[in-house]
Design an enzyme around this catalytic site. Structure first.
Site, PDB file in Angstrom:
ATOM      1  N   CYS A   2       0.204   4.720   6.449  1.00  0.00           N
ATOM      2  CA  CYS A   2      -0.336   4.745   7.818  1.00  0.00           C
ATOM      3  C   CYS A   2       0.755   4.414   9.561  1.00  0.00           C
ATOM      4  CB  CYS A   2      -1.130   3.684   7.759  1.00  0.00           C
ATOM      5  SG  CYS A   2      -2.614   4.604   6.781  1.00  0.00           S
ATOM      6  N   CYS A  57       0.828  -1.368  -0.429  1.00  0.00           N
ATOM      7  CA  CYS A  57       0.286   0.018   0.089  1.00  0.00           C
ATOM      8  C   CYS A  57       0.374   1.426   0.428  1.00  0.00           C
ATOM      9  CB  CYS A  57      -0.812   0.211   1.452  1.00  0.00           C
ATOM     10  SG  CYS A  57      -1.763   1.994   1.267  1.00  0.00           S
ATOM     11  N   CYS A  82     -16.296  -9.671   5.808  1.00  0.00           N
ATOM     12  CA  CYS A  82     -15.746  -8.160   4.959  1.00  0.00           C
ATOM     13  C   CYS A  82     -14.315  -8.953   3.737  1.00  0.00           C
ATOM     14  CB  CYS A  82     -14.905  -7.403   6.156  1.00  0.00           C
ATOM     15  SG  CYS A  82     -16.538  -7.725   7.756  1.00  0.00           S
ATOM     16  N   CYS A 113     -18.848  -6.505   3.502  1.00  0.00           N
ATOM     17  CA  CYS A 113     -18.274  -5.865   3.983  1.00  0.00           C
ATOM     18  C   CYS A 113     -16.731  -5.111   2.226  1.00  0.00           C
ATOM     19  CB  CYS A 113     -18.204  -5.650   5.284  1.00  0.00           C
ATOM     20  SG  CYS A 113     -17.171  -3.760   5.410  1.00  0.00           S
ATOM     21  N   CYS A 125     -18.811   1.519   8.201  1.00  0.00           N
ATOM     22  CA  CYS A 125     -18.024   1.340   8.818  1.00  0.00           C
ATOM     23  C   CYS A 125     -17.076   2.068   9.676  1.00  0.00           C
ATOM     24  CB  CYS A 125     -17.744   0.047   9.027  1.00  0.00           C
ATOM     25  SG  CYS A 125     -17.255  -1.287   9.814  1.00  0.00           S
ATOM     26  N   CYS A 151       0.494   0.459  10.238  1.00  0.00           N
ATOM     27  CA  CYS A 151       0.339  -0.567   9.622  1.00  0.00           C
ATOM     28  C   CYS A 151       1.592  -1.510   8.845  1.00  0.00           C
ATOM     29  CB  CYS A 151      -0.665   0.021   8.183  1.00  0.00           C
ATOM     30  SG  CYS A 151      -1.554  -1.259   7.281  1.00  0.00           S
ATOM     31  N   ARG A 186     -17.637  -2.900  17.757  1.00  0.00           N
ATOM     32  CA  ARG A 186     -17.601  -4.194  17.588  1.00  0.00           C
ATOM     33  C   ARG A 186     -15.492  -4.030  18.262  1.00  0.00           C
ATOM     34  NH1 ARG A 186     -15.518  -4.424  11.547  1.00  0.00           N
ATOM     35  NH2 ARG A 186     -18.304  -5.340  11.417  1.00  0.00           N
TER      36      ARG A 186
END
Length: 340
Positions: free
Chosen positions: A67, A63, A107, A138, A198, A70, A276
């Site tokens: 972040c 990616c 998801c 999702c 979400c 991550c 969650r």
């Protein structure tokens, strides 16, 4: 004598919470906060039901975002290698396994800044295939423009996950390749397309209590509360900015009581949302998880793995549910029922 803050009438769906109100909730004596959160939870949800969800990484690693938490970021020095988008049939096979294990929602996550048009046909086929199995669908694919959101809605996507991660003020300390407003724009595109939202974030990234207040405030003052609010505890991964920064420090793990407080405040301020327990749950004791359920958490990711991090596993979750007298949720979520 301790001064407490009055709950808003009937724990209604208010979107005009102030930071002062939310800070006051965080400051309540812990038993009082849990009691109030449990009252709100029972007013809108079955107290003994927890929704089971399964998360599948349909495109791992590489990616371009930076972040700090991550391991899938191209800038992270982790062991996660960039992979291609999974084959549709492989995703459907994983969804079938999740359904057989009792999951209600499947998801699918891709490590992208945003999906490319060349990938949209496969993504749409995944949504349609999983939906045909009777599972809720999702996806989390990064930022979406309006046409992409509309196409996913036409395919039948139930939820789109796009976390705000932290408070607006702390955001630039975690991510520099996009801004907080970019997050809000994607959420707006998703809402406009008619897809349920979400949206949550991560605690334990070295943020302050004030940042946790700001994080909950940003969610609770959206024009419509997210239907699902995942609360993650940071899993510090070696090779990531935050994982290396927080390693061997007291900040490497958020205090369990503070984590439960965050769950409880999320429940009070967003009474009909599914809250969650997400990443970090595998390192929580049964007692901490039980407190989270008492505080109003009613959704978990089950299975042995999340995107790249470990998870408790189906057998461990079944054993925990048996100990606590909980059962998997089967009906529809309150906010979606109310919207019909």
């Amino acid at each position: 004598m301790t001064t407490t803050t009055a709950l808003r009438p009937e724990a209604a769906l208010c979107t005009d919470w102030t930071r002062a109100e939310i800070a006051a909730l965080f400051d309540l004596p812990f038993p009082e906060l849990l009691f109030r959160a449990a009252e709100v939870h029972r007013a809108h949800h079955a107290a003994d039901e927890v929704q089971l969800c399964t998360l599948c990484s349909i495109k791992t690693g590489g990616c371009p975002e930076d972040c700090g938490y991550c391991s899938q970021s191209a800038s992270a020095e982790s062991d996660v290698k960039a992979e291609k988008l999974m084959d549709v049939q492989a995703v459907l096979a994983a969804a079938a396994e999740a359904k057989a294990a009792g999951s209600q929602r499947f998801c699918m996550g891709a490590a992208w800044r945003s999906p490319k048009e060349r990938d949209m046909d496969k993504v749409v086929a995944m949504v349609e295939g999983v939906k045909a199995m009777g599972l809720e669908t999702c996806m989390t694919l990064g930022m979406l423009d309006a046409p992409q959101a509309q196409r996913l809605a036409a395919a039948g996507l139930d939820y789109y996950n796009h976390n705000i991660d932290t408070s607006p003020e702390n955001y630039a300390n975690v991510i520099t390749t996009r801004c907080f407003e970019d997050r809000l724009e994607t959420l707006s595109n998703v809402r406009e397309a008619g897809i349920s939202v979400c949206c949550g974030g991560i605690v334990g990234m070295g943020e302050t209590r004030g940042d946790r207040v700001g994080f909950v405030h940003a969610l609770a003052t959206l024009p419509r509360h997210p239907e699902s609010v995942p609360v993650n505890a940071l899993v510090p991964v070696k090779g990531t900015v935050l994982g290396d920064m927080l390693a061997d420090t007291p900040l490497a793990r958020i205090d369990d009581i503070e984590f439960v407080r965050t769950v409880a405040v999320a429940r009070i301020t967003m009474p009909m949302s599914m809250v969650r327990l997400s990443a970090g749950r595998e390192s929580m004791s049964a007692a901490t998880q039980a407190l989270c359920f008492m505080a109003g958490a009613n959704s978990i990711f089950t299975g042995d793995k999340l995107l790249t991090a470990g998870n408790a596993g189906d057998d461990a979750d079944a054993a925990l549910f048996a100990r606590l007298g909980l059962k998997p949720m089967e009906g529809a979520e309150p906010m979606r029922v109310a919207a019909e």
